[in-house]
Each structure stands twice: as structure tokens, then as C-alpha cells.
Design a protein around this motif. Structure first.
Motif, short mmCIF file in Angstrom:
data_model
loop_
_atom_site.label_atom_id
_atom_site.label_comp_id
_atom_site.label_asym_id
_atom_site.label_seq_id
_atom_site.Cartn_x
_atom_site.Cartn_y
_atom_site.Cartn_z
N ARG A 111 28.93 -12.16 19.71
CA ARG A 111 30.31 -11.84 20.06
C ARG A 111 31.21 -13.07 20.06
N SER A 112 30.64 -14.23 19.75
CA SER A 112 31.41 -15.47 19.70
C SER A 112 30.75 -16.42 18.71
N ALA A 113 31.52 -17.42 18.28
CA ALA A 113 30.96 -18.43 17.39
C ALA A 113 29.83 -19.18 18.07
N ALA A 114 29.98 -19.43 19.38
CA ALA A 114 28.93 -20.12 20.12
C ALA A 114 27.63 -19.32 20.10
N GLU A 115 27.73 -17.99 20.20
CA GLU A 115 26.53 -17.16 20.15
C GLU A 115 25.90 -17.18 18.76
N ILE A 116 26.71 -17.27 17.71
CA ILE A 116 26.16 -17.39 16.36
C ILE A 116 25.38 -18.69 16.23
N ARG A 117 25.96 -19.78 16.69
CA ARG A 117 25.28 -21.07 16.60
C ARG A 117 23.99 -21.06 17.43
N ALA A 118 24.03 -20.45 18.61
CA ALA A 118 22.85 -20.40 19.45
C ALA A 118 21.73 -19.59 18.79
N ALA A 119 22.10 -18.47 18.16
CA ALA A 119 21.09 -17.66 17.46
C ALA A 119 20.48 -18.44 16.31
N MET A 120 21.32 -19.12 15.53
CA MET A 120 20.81 -19.91 14.41
C MET A 120 19.88 -21.01 14.91
N ASP A 121 20.27 -21.69 15.99
CA ASP A 121 19.44 -22.77 16.53
C ASP A 121 18.09 -22.25 17.04
N ALA A 122 18.09 -21.01 17.53
CA ALA A 122 16.86 -20.42 18.07
C ALA A 122 16.01 -19.73 17.00
N GLY A 123 16.51 -19.69 15.76
CA GLY A 123 15.76 -19.05 14.69
C GLY A 123 15.88 -17.54 14.67
N ARG A 124 16.90 -17.01 15.35
CA ARG A 124 17.15 -15.57 15.31
C ARG A 124 18.26 -15.27 14.31
N ILE A 125 18.24 -14.09 13.71
CA ILE A 125 19.30 -13.67 12.80
C ILE A 125 20.55 -13.41 13.63
N ALA A 126 21.66 -14.02 13.24
CA ALA A 126 22.94 -13.85 13.94
C ALA A 126 23.70 -12.69 13.30
N ALA A 127 23.84 -11.60 14.04
CA ALA A 127 24.43 -10.37 13.50
C ALA A 127 25.81 -10.13 14.09
N ILE A 128 26.77 -9.85 13.21
CA ILE A 128 28.11 -9.42 13.61
C ILE A 128 28.20 -7.92 13.38
N LEU A 129 28.56 -7.16 14.42
CA LEU A 129 28.73 -5.71 14.29
C LEU A 129 30.07 -5.43 13.61
N HIS A 130 30.00 -4.76 12.47
CA HIS A 130 31.17 -4.51 11.62
C HIS A 130 31.31 -3.00 11.39
N MET A 131 32.54 -2.50 11.42
CA MET A 131 32.82 -1.10 11.13
C MET A 131 33.50 -1.01 9.77
N GLU A 132 32.84 -0.35 8.81
CA GLU A 132 33.37 -0.21 7.45
C GLU A 132 34.00 1.18 7.30
N GLY A 133 35.29 1.25 7.60
CA GLY A 133 35.99 2.52 7.63
C GLY A 133 36.15 2.97 9.06
N ALA A 134 37.41 3.24 9.47
CA ALA A 134 37.71 3.48 10.89
C ALA A 134 37.60 4.94 11.30
N GLU A 135 36.88 5.75 10.53
CA GLU A 135 36.73 7.16 10.89
C GLU A 135 36.15 7.37 12.29
N PRO A 136 35.23 6.51 12.79
CA PRO A 136 34.69 6.74 14.14
C PRO A 136 35.66 6.38 15.26
N LEU A 137 36.83 5.86 14.90
CA LEU A 137 37.77 5.36 15.89
C LEU A 137 38.80 6.44 16.22
N ALA A 138 38.65 7.07 17.37
CA ALA A 138 39.55 8.16 17.73
C ALA A 138 40.95 7.67 18.05
N ASP A 139 41.06 6.52 18.70
CA ASP A 139 42.35 5.99 19.11
C ASP A 139 42.17 4.53 19.51
#
Length: 349
Positions: A111-139
């Protein structure tokens, strides 16, 4: 090995389809698709944007649609809208799948750049949750809920209309100037994404919609998985005018590996070698500069080049960039540093 941070993948669809076997699919692989943890490790991929995507409500004759896309010229009609009540359960299932992968201890939803760097440093895949198309977004209230769950990047459309804007049809040769701009709800969504510091993805959005985002946003412009229209005249690719507008904001474009968006003849064929990808990169670098070009594979969502058949093959691409004359510093920018810089500037720290 040069690390890679990727602008777009569709692995979550495979994870949902695997059901209770999704964890094993991720940690061990099953020989299908383009990515899983062993192949990410082999290819040096350290993270990326994991997309939630909702399929069309009516698929029609899929075989015929694919035949047309493999035989340019073509101009396929836009699919109909997908209702929020149909889209929402599918999006929830894909988000749930991503958080299930996090529980394996091999991936972190960041959820932050710091968390991405921490995941990379720990050897974990750094995942950003992305929504491709806003159909699930009611409002817009729902946007805040998704943000609280971890959503940090979204495209308002896939290649069909939504309540927020209009996607480009799959067409070749074609300009991306197809259809109207953002709706009033879409314009309000730009402002709310800015307030929450959610990245707005221009990929799949038509040209008028991209112009509307550019006029309204206070963030760098981003296209997570697109190509250069000057090289391949697909409706999905960005014109030089669009690339210049992105460059003016210090934005970033991730090069899509989909063969149909790369090949000058628009064919979805598994061509060999890296010359075509390098032509796109050269063109994008000339307009966006060294800080504005990245990678956006579309793994598990597209036809890949023969020599870039899955995530394990990524070192072949970085080696091709080095052999092409890009210095290591530039290759590292394209491969991962530019995405991390964009995230830092979009989200803060």
C-alpha cells in the motif's frame, strides 16, 4: 540478474479458477499460463500490478472473435456494459485470491512505496492491487472501501463502456480516438482517486477519455500496459501526442508484450527475437525519456512473443536491451526503477 517490476498481469483469474488449489498453483506452478512463483523467481520478477478483471457478460462466438483478431484488418464491436452486481462478486473473488497468496508468506500486498521496498528486501513478491475496469465500483463511497482493502491503482475501463468512461474497441489499423470522453461520474472519479492517491491507468481508455484525465488529474499520467501507435497502429496503443502528454507530467508507460499490440502488421503471432519490442522501446524513450518507460507484460492475459513465452524468460529481454546498447542503468530504470519512482511520486514515500 536485473530485477523486474511489472506493470500488469492477469494471474488472479487463474488463481480463482484453481479454487482451493490456488496456493499450490502459485507456489509450485502447473506448467500452464505465463507466471507462478517459481517462474517469477527464475525470471527475476520482484513485483507488479495484479489486476482484477471482469469478463464480458456475453462472450458471443469466441472462436470467431479470435479468428478476426488474428487476421487484420479488423474492427470488433465493443461488448455491452457489465452491471455492478454481476462484476462485484468476481472482483471480490480475485481480491480474495490475492490476499490468500499473501498468506503463503511469499507475497505482500503493498500500500506504499516503503512496503514495496520492504517486500523486495525480504524476498517476497511486491503486489499492487489493481482494478482493470471500474464495473465493480458502485459509487465513490465504494472506492474508499476498496482503498481501505488495499486498492492503489485502477483503470476506469477495459475495452467496453462503463458508467465512468469508454474503452477502445479491439481494432487494427485504428486510431484510439473512438467514442466520447469521461462521463460526469468518471470526472468525479478522477478527483476522488487523486484525493486517495490511487494511480489512474490510461490503458484501454479511449483518446478523449485520456484527455479528460489529463485535464483533471494532479498526478503523473500512467499507462500500465500499452505500446507505441507509431510502430503498431492498434487502437490500444498510444499516439505520439498521447505519449508527449504523459511525458509532460513525468508519467510512465509500461510496454505491453501482447504480440497483437507489438507487431507492425497487427498479427497475434508468436514472432521470434526482440527487434519489435526494441523498436517500441526506442520510440517511447525518444518521447518519454529514460525516466518514463517501463514494462507492462500482460502475462496470463495475452499472446506472448516466442522468446518471451513466460516470466522465466525475462532475462532474455533485459539481455537484449543491453545488447541493443542500453546501458545497465537505463535497463534497470525500464525494468523496475521507473515503476518504483512513479509509485513514490504518486503515493508518497
Amino acid at each position: 540478474m536485473i530485477p523486474v517490476f511489472d506493470g500488469h498481469n492477469d494471474f488472479l483469474q487463474r488463481a480463482v479458477a484453481a479454487g482451493h488449489e490456488a496456493g499450490q498453483l502459485w507456489t509450485e506452478g502447473d506448467g500452464t499460463g505465463h507466471m507462478d512463483l517459481p517462474r517469477l523467481r527464475a525470471g527475476g520478477m520482484v513485483g507488479g500490478f495484479f489486476a482484477m478483471w471482469v469478463p464480458d457478460a456475453e462472450t458471443g462466438d469466441v472462436a470467431e472473435l479470435l479468428r478476426q483478431k488474428e487476421n487484420p484488418p479488423f474492427d470488433l464491436p465493443l461488448p455491452p456494459k457489465v452491471a455492478c452486481d454481476q462484476a462485484l462478486p468476481l472482483a471480490f473473488a480475485q481480491a480474495s485470491a490475492l490476499f490468500a497468496l499473501e498468506r503463503t508468506g511469499t507475497l505482500s500486498v503493498c500500500r506504499s512505496a516503503a512496503e514495496i521496498r520492504a517486500a523486495m528486501d525480504a524476498g517476497r513478491i511486491a503486489a499492487i492491487l489493481h482494478m482493470e475496469g471500474a464495473e465493480p465500483l458502485a459509487d465513490l463511497d465504494a472506492l474508499h472501501l476498496w482503498h481501505a482493502m488495499g486498492l492503489r491503482s485502477m483503470g476506469f475501463v477495459w475495452s467496453r463502456p462503463t458508467a465512468y468512461g469508454h474503452g477502445v474497441p479491439f481494432a487494427f489499423p485504428s486510431s484510439p480516438d473512438r467514442g466520447e470522453g469521461l462521463t460526469d461520474r468518471g470526472k468525479a472519479l478522477v478527483r476522488e482517486c487523486n484525493a486517495l492517491r490511487i494511480i489512474i491507468d490510461l490503458s484501454h481508455l479511449n483518446e478523449k477519455g485520456c484527455d479528460d484525465v489529463a485535464r483533471l488529474t494532479d498526478a503523473p499520467l500512467v499507462a500500465t500496459h500499452s505500446g507505441a501507435h507509431a510502430i503498431c497502429e492498434s487502437s490500444r496503443n498510444l499516439t505520439d501526442r498521447q505519449l508527449r502528454r504523459i511525458a509532460d507530467t513525468g508519467g510512465v508507460v509500461g510496454l505491453n508484450f501482447n504480440t497483437g499490440f507489438l507487431a507492425p502488421d497487427g498479427r497475434r503471432e508468436q514472432f521470434r527475437g526482440f527487434d519489435i519490442l526494441l523498436r517500441h522501446l526506442d520510440h517511447m524513450l525518444a518521447i518519454l525519456g529514460e525516466d518514463g518507460v517501463a514494462l507492462g507484460s500482460d502475462f496470463d492475459g495475452a499472446v506472448m512473443p516466442a522468446d518471451l513465452s513466460d516470466a522465466a524468460a525475462l532475462p532474455r529481454l533485459t539481455d537484449a536491451m543491453l545488447a541493443h546498447g542500453y546501458g545497465r542503468e537505463l535497463v534497470e530504470k525500464i525494468a523496475w526503477r521507473n515503476w518504483l519512482s512513479l509509485v513514490e511520486r504518486s503515493w508518497g514515500g
